[in-house]
Design an enzyme around this catalytic site. Structure first.
Site, PDB file in Angstrom:
ATOM      1  N   GLU A  22       0.884  -1.367  -0.096  1.00  0.00           N
ATOM      2  CA  GLU A  22       0.000  -0.199   0.147  1.00  0.00           C
ATOM      3  C   GLU A  22       0.957   0.947  -0.287  1.00  0.00           C
ATOM      4  O   GLU A  22       1.094   2.431  -1.241  1.00  0.00           O
ATOM      5  CB  GLU A  22      -1.046  -0.253   1.154  1.00  0.00           C
ATOM      6  CG  GLU A  22      -2.289  -0.911   1.294  1.00  0.00           C
ATOM      7  CD  GLU A  22      -2.595  -1.339   2.401  1.00  0.00           C
ATOM      8  OE1 GLU A  22      -4.043  -0.680   2.393  1.00  0.00           O
ATOM      9  OE2 GLU A  22      -2.418  -1.306   3.706  1.00  0.00           O
ATOM     10  N   TYR A  54     -15.018  26.638  -0.933  1.00  0.00           N
ATOM     11  CA  TYR A  54     -14.990  24.361  -1.219  1.00  0.00           C
ATOM     12  C   TYR A  54     -13.164  24.994  -1.074  1.00  0.00           C
ATOM     13  O   TYR A  54     -12.972  23.625  -1.729  1.00  0.00           O
ATOM     14  CB  TYR A  54     -15.883  24.193  -1.799  1.00  0.00           C
ATOM     15  CG  TYR A  54     -17.057  24.758  -2.588  1.00  0.00           C
ATOM     16  CD1 TYR A  54     -16.577  24.544  -3.432  1.00  0.00           C
ATOM     17  CD2 TYR A  54     -17.841  25.756  -2.068  1.00  0.00           C
ATOM     18  CE1 TYR A  54     -17.683  24.924  -4.362  1.00  0.00           C
ATOM     19  CE2 TYR A  54     -19.118  26.429  -2.789  1.00  0.00           C
ATOM     20  CZ  TYR A  54     -18.552  25.768  -4.403  1.00  0.00           C
ATOM     21  OH  TYR A  54     -19.525  26.849  -5.294  1.00  0.00           O
ATOM     22  N   ILE A  73      -6.557   4.724   7.900  1.00  0.00           N
ATOM     23  CA  ILE A  73      -7.354   5.889   7.547  1.00  0.00           C
ATOM     24  C   ILE A  73      -8.107   6.910   8.403  1.00  0.00           C
ATOM     25  O   ILE A  73      -8.089   7.651   8.584  1.00  0.00           O
ATOM     26  CB  ILE A  73      -8.331   5.620   6.023  1.00  0.00           C
ATOM     27  CG1 ILE A  73      -9.640   4.622   7.102  1.00  0.00           C
ATOM     28  CG2 ILE A  73      -7.882   4.976   5.522  1.00  0.00           C
ATOM     29  CD1 ILE A  73     -10.324   3.752   6.139  1.00  0.00           C
ATOM     30  N   GLU A  74      -8.319   6.243   9.872  1.00  0.00           N
ATOM     31  CA  GLU A  74      -8.654   7.003  10.922  1.00  0.00           C
ATOM     32  C   GLU A  74      -7.752   8.332  10.768  1.00  0.00           C
ATOM     33  O   GLU A  74      -8.368   9.137  11.320  1.00  0.00           O
ATOM     34  CB  GLU A  74      -8.636   5.955  12.159  1.00  0.00           C
ATOM     35  CG  GLU A  74      -9.962   4.558  11.758  1.00  0.00           C
ATOM     36  CD  GLU A  74      -9.232   3.870  11.724  1.00  0.00           C
ATOM     37  OE1 GLU A  74     -10.484   2.434  11.943  1.00  0.00           O
ATOM     38  OE2 GLU A  74      -8.350   3.905  10.780  1.00  0.00           O
ATOM     39  N   LYS A 100     -12.042   4.180   1.065  1.00  0.00           N
ATOM     40  CA  LYS A 100     -10.976   3.165   0.574  1.00  0.00           C
ATOM     41  C   LYS A 100     -11.003   2.095   0.215  1.00  0.00           C
ATOM     42  O   LYS A 100     -11.114   0.662   0.131  1.00  0.00           O
ATOM     43  CB  LYS A 100     -10.125   2.375   1.601  1.00  0.00           C
ATOM     44  CG  LYS A 100      -8.815   2.107   1.849  1.00  0.00           C
ATOM     45  CD  LYS A 100      -7.422   1.740   2.809  1.00  0.00           C
ATOM     46  CE  LYS A 100      -6.371   1.375   2.341  1.00  0.00           C
ATOM     47  NZ  LYS A 100      -5.860   1.011   4.050  1.00  0.00           N
TER      48      LYS A 100
END
Length: 155
Positions: A22, A54, A73-74, A100
């Site tokens: 990864e 934005y 990913i947290e 993900k």
């Protein structure tokens, strides 16, 4: 607060994950953001200075996902949420979803996602609680963990 700005489907290449593949190969992550704020002034003035830009919000999310590789990913979601709260004083709260879709799961699935939510109250409390000699980074880290989701499974 009922007013919100939503930015969905921001696709960014990143190298997050616990597996060496990864980190080496990278993969696409999809980011959704929901920002709660009072839009009354912007609605009345029709002035970009009275709201969250934005494009800037998207850039913050992009820079975190495309930046330093993280295991979870947290952590990615938490860093984006904390950075948005830091950058935009007008936010009451922000919710960041990191998708993900190519997670290394040996089963058929559509998506894996983590949602991090930060509020102004919790963010400001974490900044006040940071040690006086600490860095801004330590205050941001404290904020990022103040509202963690109960799920602790590795990603």
């Amino acid at each position: 607060m009922a007013d919100r700005i939503e930015l969905t489907g921001l696709r960014v290449r990143g190298r997050h994950g616990v597996l060496p593949e990864e980190r080496r190969l990278g993969q696409d992550f999809i980011v959704d953001l929901v920002c709660w704020l009072d839009l009354t002034a912007a609605a009345d003035s029709d002035d970009l200075n009275d709201t969250v830009n934005y494009a800037e919000l998207a850039q913050i999310a992009h820079d975190v996902v495309a930046g330093e590789p993280l295991n979870l990913i947290e952590a990615v979601a938490g860093r984006i949420a904390s950075a948005a709260m830091e950058h935009f004083a007008e936010l009451h709260a922000v919710e960041v979803t990191i998708h993900k879709p190519a997670a290394p799961i040996p089963l058929t699935f559509d998506d894996v996602a983590v949602v991090a939510r930060r509020s102004r109250k919790a963010h400001d409390a974490a900044l006040r609680a940071a040690p006086a000699h600490g860095t801004q980074e330590s205050a941001t880290s404290a904020s990022a963990t103040s509202e963690s989701t109960p799920e602790g499974a590795g990603r």
